[in-house]
Scaffold this active site. Sequence first.
Site, PDB file in Angstrom:
ATOM      1  CG  ASP A  13     -19.812 -40.779  40.427  1.00 34.75           C
ATOM      2  OD1 ASP A  13     -18.855 -40.549  39.669  1.00 34.75           O
ATOM      3  OD2 ASP A  13     -20.721 -41.585  40.161  1.00 34.75           O
ATOM      4  CG  HIS A  43     -11.239 -41.143  40.969  1.00 40.49           C
ATOM      5  ND1 HIS A  43     -10.427 -42.045  41.622  1.00 40.49           N
ATOM      6  CD2 HIS A  43     -12.424 -41.787  40.768  1.00 40.49           C
ATOM      7  CE1 HIS A  43     -11.087 -43.185  41.790  1.00 40.49           C
ATOM      8  NE2 HIS A  43     -12.295 -43.048  41.273  1.00 40.49           N
TER       9      HIS A  43
END
Length: 416
Positions: A13, A43
């Site tokens: 992340d 993503h």
Amino acid sequence: MNHVMVVDLGYGDAGKGTVVDWLCASRPVHTVVRFNGGAQAAHNVVLRDGRHHTFAQFGAGTFHPGVRTHLSRHVVVDPLALAAEADHLTAVGVPDALDRLTVDGEALLATPYHRAANRAREIARGADRHGSCGLGVGEAVAYGLAHPDEAPRVADCHRPAVLRRRLTALRDRLTAELGPLDAPPVEDCLPAYAGFADRVAIVDRGWLAGALRAGTCVFEGAQGVLLDEWHGFHPYTTWSTTTFANAEALLAEAGLAGTAQRLGVLRVTTTRHGPGPLVTEDPALPFTDPRNPTNPWQGRFRFGHFDAVAHRYALAVAGGVDGLALTHLDLAGPRLRICRRYDTTDRLAPGPAGDLDRQAALTARLLRARPVLDEAPTDWPEAVAAELGAPVLLASHGPTAEDKLPALAGAVSTPR
């Protein structure tokens, strides 16, 4: 060719997707190559006009016309999730994503049976959950290791009889172990896999070698090095090699070993989704992340101060980088501090791959460790480069490509 490998040096992340999108905006890119993980990737890419997509299996350069995606054999492919992702890309103005996709036939399939088994196991752990995404990726890898000659693979989608036999054996084994699974009958799944095989180019290993010689490729990693299956903090890890190793192997197979730049991605805050060590965690930090909400499988998204100790460990595990991309600099301020050492150490030593007892002992140490926090630096890229011994090549102050600037003159090119 100027190939680039992008790896997250945290718990995931950190912004790999937005960095890959920037790379595809800053130079002509032939293909984004996915080299680990599966549909659990998230993503996020935001365009200047406000369009947004969370890339799971498609490469994060897909918004750029002509940029292809290749799912290598190291990716666990979920055709059902892929179809849903393609639908969303069409809705945000990218109708040809499937036309620009190639998939290695050797890649494992993630099926509804893997997903159901994954969720059943995680529920059974109760308070000792590992933080799974609940999408069956690890379950597919585990089944593939246990039954390498019988695990469903992408190429089987061209062979309905083989796929039917393998899905049936998979369902029966998991049902015998776990009880009835919340998954559809095998016959109901087969048309979707046949449709996938008809729509997508399924290729062999040789395809990637040609792509690597046809133009620049960006290797897009999933998750983060601190979650690595062998070097992460067991058991709060993934069933995936999250370092540069798979990408390096693919390059070597093509006779192009050592031809790619190694780019590590870090947040200015150290974060993780779900349980496990986060030594610098501070609930008082005034941050939220709308792209990473709490969910029933991973749990809540946690924020900590920049953890140079953990990221030094990730660098050592990954074998170093040529440069760093530092993201979320828009969150930097006086309340965000930097951790250069814990109360017990300033270095974590990597061990041999596969020694999970050692990794579990390291996890226990980290769960007891306390951070020693220093004041916020006046220049975050300079401070991070000094602590990690690698130059910050890209500084990101927001989600779009326009929010990113090279941090060293000449280090990387700017968007066209």
